[in-house]
Design an enzyme around this catalytic site. Structure first.
Site, PDB file in Angstrom:
ATOM      1  N   ASP A  83     -22.868  -5.133   0.521  1.00  0.00           N
ATOM      2  CA  ASP A  83     -21.537  -5.492   0.037  1.00  0.00           C
ATOM      3  C   ASP A  83     -21.080  -4.464  -0.987  1.00  0.00           C
ATOM      4  OD1 ASP A  83     -19.208  -6.947  -0.305  1.00  0.00           O
ATOM      5  OD2 ASP A  83     -20.205  -8.810  -0.905  1.00  0.00           O
ATOM      6  N   GLY A  97     -15.037  -9.646  -6.483  1.00  0.00           N
ATOM      7  CA  GLY A  97     -13.984 -10.627  -6.266  1.00  0.00           C
ATOM      8  C   GLY A  97     -12.591 -10.058  -6.232  1.00  0.00           C
ATOM      9  N   GLY A  98     -12.486  -8.724  -6.317  1.00  0.00           N
ATOM     10  CA  GLY A  98     -11.159  -8.115  -6.225  1.00  0.00           C
ATOM     11  C   GLY A  98     -10.463  -8.438  -4.908  1.00  0.00           C
ATOM     12  N   GLU A 105     -19.279 -14.483  -1.009  1.00  0.00           N
ATOM     13  CA  GLU A 105     -20.130 -13.316  -1.267  1.00  0.00           C
ATOM     14  C   GLU A 105     -21.358 -13.702  -2.088  1.00  0.00           C
ATOM     15  OE1 GLU A 105     -16.880  -9.651  -1.234  1.00  0.00           O
ATOM     16  OE2 GLU A 105     -17.212 -10.771  -3.083  1.00  0.00           O
ATOM     17  N   LYS A 123     -17.052   3.306  -9.410  1.00  0.00           N
ATOM     18  CA  LYS A 123     -17.335   1.901  -9.722  1.00  0.00           C
ATOM     19  C   LYS A 123     -18.480   1.761 -10.730  1.00  0.00           C
ATOM     20  CE  LYS A 123     -14.355   0.355  -6.638  1.00  0.00           C
ATOM     21  NZ  LYS A 123     -13.946   1.586  -5.946  1.00  0.00           N
TER      22      LYS A 123
END
Length: 232
Positions: A83, A97-98, A105, A123
């Protein structure tokens, strides 16, 4: 090399960890989308795997690319979840969670032996919080829930503006589970684990985007190549 190419590189590196017969968690978002597509190519070439999607969008992508799917009602564990993440810190704590799929998830990641996070290297952050923290909430009693969230923030030494997430059409964004999301602009979260615990204790909070202790490794793609960071 553009951002999309970097995401695809990270996805391709994570695919090296997949073996025949594995049960996989399939993440949501732009980087995970590359992984599902590349996985589909491997499946078409004979790889035998089965996946659990973390969103309806990922389910549609997996079906389009021919990846066999199942559910966590039908199998008892996953070997690997792959992920993306909105932020990753040096302890491999995450903000996710964007894309709005944080609840599914987290369920899928928690059911997995390993979670591999794939991302471009923008990130990677020294401290979580620059990206707005998503908090998935039940619409009923939202005012009370927001006050409880504000109290939890204060107790954990953070503060910031909160806003109910809107969809592209201007209406309230509704998750696959039928909930709403409040995004909190916190700036810096010094103690993510404490904040995660405080938010989880609020009755109106369904889930939050702090993923603590779930990621096993992170695959980061940047201009100088691929970095793989293992959780210490």
């Amino acid at each position: 090399m553009n951002m999309d190419q970097l995401k695809r590189q990270a996805a391709a590196r994570a695919l090296d960890e997949v073996r025949d017969g594995m049960q996989l968690g399939l993440g949501t978002g732009s980087t995970a989308k590359h992984f599902v597509e590349l996985l589909g190519e491997r499946v078409a070439a004979g790889l035998n795997v089965i996946g659990v999607p973390t969103s309806e969008a990922t389910r549609a992508d997996a079906e389009r690319w021919g990846v066999p799917l199942t559910t966590l009602d039908e199998i008892d564990h996953l070997d690997i979840t792959v992920d993306g993440a909105d932020e990753i810190d040096p302890q491999l704590n995450l903000i996710k969670g964007g894309g709005g799929a944080l609840l599914r998830e987290k369920i899928v990641a928690a059911a997995s032996d390993r979670m591999i996070v794939i991302a471009d290297d923008t990130k990677w952050v020294p401290t979580l919080g620059r990206f707005p923290l998503p908090v998935e909430v039940i619409p009923f009693g939202l005012g009370a829930t927001r006050r409880a969230i504000e109290k939890a923030f204060a107790e954990c030494g953070v503060s910031g503006q909160m806003a109910v997430r809107k969809a592209k059409d201007g209406h309230v964004f509704v998750t696959d589970g039928g909930h709403w999301i409040v995004d909190a602009q916190l700036g810096r979260i010094a103690d993510p684990a404490s904040l995660a615990k405080a938010l989880s204790a609020i009755p109106g909070v369904v889930e939050h985007g702090l993923f603590i202790g779930l990621a096993s490794s992170a695959v980061l793609a940047g201009g100088e190549g691929i970095r793989v960071i293992e959780r210490r």
